[in-house]
Design a protein around this motif. Sequence first.
Motif, PDB file in Angstrom:
ATOM      1  N   GLU A   1      15.132   8.644  11.771  1.00  0.00           N
ATOM      2  CA  GLU A   1      14.153   7.747  11.130  1.00  0.00           C
ATOM      3  C   GLU A   1      12.754   8.342  11.140  1.00  0.00           C
ATOM      4  O   GLU A   1      12.332   8.978  12.114  1.00  0.00           O
ATOM      5  N   HIS A   2      12.021   8.079  10.089  1.00  0.00           N
ATOM      6  CA  HIS A   2      10.588   8.377  10.017  1.00  0.00           C
ATOM      7  C   HIS A   2       9.853   7.391  10.938  1.00  0.00           C
ATOM      8  O   HIS A   2      10.311   6.266  11.152  1.00  0.00           O
ATOM      9  N   HIS A   3       8.705   7.812  11.456  1.00  0.00           N
ATOM     10  CA  HIS A   3       7.934   6.912  12.332  1.00  0.00           C
ATOM     11  C   HIS A   3       7.625   5.577  11.657  1.00  0.00           C
ATOM     12  O   HIS A   3       7.431   4.574  12.340  1.00  0.00           O
TER      13      HIS A   3
ATOM     14  N   PHE B   1       9.600   2.127  -0.799  1.00  0.00           N
ATOM     15  CA  PHE B   1       9.204   3.483  -1.214  1.00  0.00           C
ATOM     16  C   PHE B   1       7.736   3.500  -1.614  1.00  0.00           C
ATOM     17  O   PHE B   1       7.088   2.456  -1.667  1.00  0.00           O
ATOM     18  N   SER B   2       7.210   4.720  -1.848  1.00  0.00           N
ATOM     19  CA  SER B   2       5.777   4.913  -2.110  1.00  0.00           C
ATOM     20  C   SER B   2       5.566   5.517  -3.492  1.00  0.00           C
ATOM     21  O   SER B   2       6.307   6.427  -3.890  1.00  0.00           O
ATOM     22  N   GLY B   3       4.514   5.097  -4.177  1.00  0.00           N
ATOM     23  CA  GLY B   3       4.207   5.635  -5.503  1.00  0.00           C
ATOM     24  C   GLY B   3       3.803   7.099  -5.480  1.00  0.00           C
ATOM     25  O   GLY B   3       4.127   7.852  -6.397  1.00  0.00           O
ATOM     26  N   HIS B   4       3.107   7.522  -4.422  1.00  0.00           N
ATOM     27  CA  HIS B   4       2.503   8.866  -4.433  1.00  0.00           C
ATOM     28  C   HIS B   4       3.499   9.996  -4.239  1.00  0.00           C
ATOM     29  O   HIS B   4       3.126  11.168  -4.287  1.00  0.00           O
ATOM     30  N   LYS B   5       4.762   9.666  -3.979  1.00  0.00           N
ATOM     31  CA  LYS B   5       5.776  10.720  -3.863  1.00  0.00           C
ATOM     32  C   LYS B   5       6.615  10.827  -5.130  1.00  0.00           C
ATOM     33  O   LYS B   5       7.589  11.575  -5.185  1.00  0.00           O
ATOM     34  N   MET B   6       6.279  10.043  -6.151  1.00  0.00           N
ATOM     35  CA  MET B   6       7.108  10.004  -7.367  1.00  0.00           C
ATOM     36  C   MET B   6       6.242  10.033  -8.624  1.00  0.00           C
ATOM     37  O   MET B   6       6.469   9.290  -9.564  1.00  0.00           O
TER      38      MET B   6
ATOM     39  N   LYS C   1       0.830  -1.210   0.000  1.00  0.00           N
ATOM     40  CA  LYS C   1       0.000   0.000   0.000  1.00  0.00           C
ATOM     41  C   LYS C   1       0.866   1.262   0.000  1.00  0.00           C
ATOM     42  O   LYS C   1       0.519   2.277  -0.585  1.00  0.00           O
ATOM     43  N   ASN C   2       2.018   1.182   0.679  1.00  0.00           N
ATOM     44  CA  ASN C   2       2.902   2.350   0.833  1.00  0.00           C
ATOM     45  C   ASN C   2       4.204   1.917   1.515  1.00  0.00           C
ATOM     46  O   ASN C   2       4.363   0.734   1.843  1.00  0.00           O
ATOM     47  N   THR C   3       5.078   2.870   1.749  1.00  0.00           N
ATOM     48  CA  THR C   3       6.340   2.571   2.436  1.00  0.00           C
ATOM     49  C   THR C   3       6.083   1.945   3.802  1.00  0.00           C
ATOM     50  O   THR C   3       6.768   1.006   4.227  1.00  0.00           O
ATOM     51  N   THR C   4       5.097   2.486   4.495  1.00  0.00           N
ATOM     52  CA  THR C   4       4.789   2.013   5.845  1.00  0.00           C
ATOM     53  C   THR C   4       4.415   0.534   5.833  1.00  0.00           C
ATOM     54  O   THR C   4       4.874  -0.244   6.689  1.00  0.00           O
ATOM     55  N   GLU C   5       3.598   0.133   4.864  1.00  0.00           N
ATOM     56  CA  GLU C   5       3.214  -1.280   4.814  1.00  0.00           C
ATOM     57  C   GLU C   5       4.411  -2.149   4.400  1.00  0.00           C
ATOM     58  O   GLU C   5       4.550  -3.275   4.873  1.00  0.00           O
TER      59      GLU C   5
ATOM     60  N   VAL D   1      16.553  -0.273   3.848  1.00  0.00           N
ATOM     61  CA  VAL D   1      16.666   1.151   3.497  1.00  0.00           C
ATOM     62  C   VAL D   1      15.280   1.711   3.193  1.00  0.00           C
ATOM     63  O   VAL D   1      14.541   1.168   2.368  1.00  0.00           O
ATOM     64  N   ASP D   2      14.938   2.803   3.900  1.00  0.00           N
ATOM     65  CA  ASP D   2      13.686   3.523   3.646  1.00  0.00           C
ATOM     66  C   ASP D   2      13.973   4.542   2.544  1.00  0.00           C
ATOM     67  O   ASP D   2      14.596   5.572   2.785  1.00  0.00           O
ATOM     68  N   GLY D   3      13.503   4.218   1.347  1.00  0.00           N
ATOM     69  CA  GLY D   3      13.805   5.067   0.192  1.00  0.00           C
ATOM     70  C   GLY D   3      12.653   5.971  -0.221  1.00  0.00           C
ATOM     71  O   GLY D   3      12.610   6.446  -1.363  1.00  0.00           O
ATOM     72  N   ALA D   4      11.749   6.267   0.728  1.00  0.00           N
ATOM     73  CA  ALA D   4      10.566   7.070   0.390  1.00  0.00           C
ATOM     74  C   ALA D   4      10.941   8.427  -0.213  1.00  0.00           C
ATOM     75  O   ALA D   4      10.239   8.942  -1.082  1.00  0.00           O
ATOM     76  N   GLN D   5      12.071   8.994   0.264  1.00  0.00           N
ATOM     77  CA  GLN D   5      12.469  10.322  -0.238  1.00  0.00           C
ATOM     78  C   GLN D   5      13.633  10.249  -1.214  1.00  0.00           C
ATOM     79  O   GLN D   5      14.098  11.299  -1.685  1.00  0.00           O
ATOM     80  N   SER D   6      14.135   9.070  -1.503  1.00  0.00           N
ATOM     81  CA  SER D   6      15.251   8.996  -2.454  1.00  0.00           C
ATOM     82  C   SER D   6      14.792   8.560  -3.838  1.00  0.00           C
ATOM     83  O   SER D   6      15.146   9.208  -4.837  1.00  0.00           O
TER      84      SER D   6
ATOM     85  N   SER E   1      16.615  11.937   4.600  1.00  0.00           N
ATOM     86  CA  SER E   1      15.754  12.373   5.702  1.00  0.00           C
ATOM     87  C   SER E   1      14.665  13.311   5.206  1.00  0.00           C
ATOM     88  O   SER E   1      14.967  14.315   4.544  1.00  0.00           O
ATOM     89  N   ASN E   2      13.415  12.994   5.548  1.00  0.00           N
ATOM     90  CA  ASN E   2      12.294  13.827   5.106  1.00  0.00           C
ATOM     91  C   ASN E   2      12.184  15.104   5.938  1.00  0.00           C
ATOM     92  O   ASN E   2      11.374  15.971   5.623  1.00  0.00           O
ATOM     93  N   THR E   3      13.013  15.237   6.972  1.00  0.00           N
ATOM     94  CA  THR E   3      13.006  16.460   7.783  1.00  0.00           C
ATOM     95  C   THR E   3      14.275  17.289   7.543  1.00  0.00           C
ATOM     96  O   THR E   3      14.206  18.502   7.392  1.00  0.00           O
TER      97      THR E   3
HETATM   98  N1  PMP Z   1       9.670   7.303   5.208  1.00  0.00           N
HETATM   99  C1  PMP Z   1       9.937   8.561   4.844  1.00  0.00           C
HETATM  100  C2  PMP Z   1      11.343   9.044   4.859  1.00  0.00           C
HETATM  101  C3  PMP Z   1       8.897   9.395   4.454  1.00  0.00           C
HETATM  102  O1  PMP Z   1       9.173  10.658   4.097  1.00  0.00           O
HETATM  103  C4  PMP Z   1       7.580   8.910   4.440  1.00  0.00           C
HETATM  104  C5  PMP Z   1       6.425   9.815   4.045  1.00  0.00           C
HETATM  105  N2  PMP Z   1       6.356  11.004   4.797  1.00  0.00           N
HETATM  106  C6  PMP Z   1       7.359   7.593   4.823  1.00  0.00           C
HETATM  107  C7  PMP Z   1       8.425   6.823   5.196  1.00  0.00           C
HETATM  108  C8  PMP Z   1       5.995   6.993   4.848  1.00  0.00           C
HETATM  109  O2  PMP Z   1       5.445   6.943   3.582  1.00  0.00           O
HETATM  110  P1  PMP Z   1       3.934   6.478   3.415  1.00  0.00           P
HETATM  111  O3  PMP Z   1       3.105   7.427   4.205  1.00  0.00           O
HETATM  112  O4  PMP Z   1       3.689   6.571   1.943  1.00  0.00           O
HETATM  113  O5  PMP Z   1       3.844   5.085   3.933  1.00  0.00           O
END
Ligand code: PMP
Length: 413
Positions: free
Chosen positions: A128-130, A228-233, A98-102, A205-210, A180-182
């Motif tokens: 790290e992201h939550h 990684f997630s589709g909705h950020k790319m 579904k997304n990076t989180t899943e 590796v959490d590649g959501a932002q790479s 880092s997303n922050t």
């Molecule tokens: N990791 C990072 C670094 C992110 O920036 C994000 C999105 N803010 C996530 C994980 C989670 O992505 P998603 O909400 O699509 O699961």
Amino acid sequence: MGAQSSDLLDVERIREDFPILEREFGGEQLVYLDNAATSQTPEPVVETIADYYRTTNANVHRGLHQLSQEASIAYEEAHDRVAEFIGAEGREEVVFTKNTTESMNTVAYAWGLAELGPGDEVVMTEMEHHAALVTWQQIAKKTGAEVKYIRVDDEGYLDMDHARELVTDDTEMVSVVHVSNTLGTVNPVGDLADLAHDHDALCFVDGAQSVPHMPVDVQDIDADFFAFSGHKMCGPTGVGVLYGKEHLLEEMQPYLYGGMMISKVTFEDSTWHELPWKFEAGTPPICQGIALAEACDYLEDIGMDRVRRHGEELAAYAHDRLEELGDVDVYGPPGDDRAALVSFNLGDVHAHDTSEILNEFAVAVRAGDHCTQPLHDKLGVAASARASFYIYNTREEVDKLVDALEATRELFA
Ligand code: PMP
């Protein structure tokens, strides 16, 4: 649009693919700077989605009828396309989630619950992201494992000496965010994967932002898992990717059970379908997966090196312009060494207020903890505002952000 931040990207042309950018609020044209949360969707991807529902919509895997066969082929080939985009060996290594989180939870539950126990350690970073932090924290609680965090230094870089101290033979998993997303820091994930492997640990590796912003080759990094997630790319919501080395995915038990992921089922027991379907229980994100493949084509046509350079140039420009304001705290590495985002606070103004006032100027930024609460605690602030850039943003939009911030400052003076 006048002068562009990068002569390498034809931003004017690219913007034509994103009609949403024409929207106006209160007479002001939208300046969309919330791309790290979700990027906008270009016409070819929107067309792919519409076209799928107009011409091909059916469930996959099960059907022998023509529509189902066409949908199945398109869905399966979407895995091949994504595999190619990230340098995976093939579709066996690419699970649509579904997304990076899943994706993260899939590994934490499927691998972590089985492999972790008392005495074992999971090493993460303070940035790290939550999605990773909370997940490993909770899996550690369930298994008796311990979590440790690699320090972030005052400039926003990982303390690699500390990493070498923390990763030991007790470490089973090193889970690190690529970008880092922050802070916008680009972490040396290849070195961290090597460090993990030196101690027979795995590296996630959490590649959501790479992946949305730079060329990524998972084999080059030698990541064991990558998400990684589709909705950020430029892709749709509802689809994410879990890459895993084939032998690891092969050895792991599924995380979700049900239809589509089985091979043989009796009243007593079940066996599993081949990869990657073993990890895709139930009706998968068919249209979203196909649209994600189109998003990969779209980005690759532009060229990921150019995408990267454009984002970096805008971030450097924004960083410098914000610093010029004087009373702005900008977090993370120097302007010339960061990914396409800038988090900041304007004087004593709460980030939520900043974001609300910017909204009056139709400038969309995010405010909050960006799902990095412990990192914000470390920075000594409850929240920050974040401007994040993508292929369609311009220097002029950064200027509008800065003008709106000056107006915000006036309001709170
Ligand atoms: N990791 C990072 C670094 C992110 O920036 C994000 C999105 N803010 C996530 C994980 C989670 O992505 P998603 O909400 O699509 O699961």
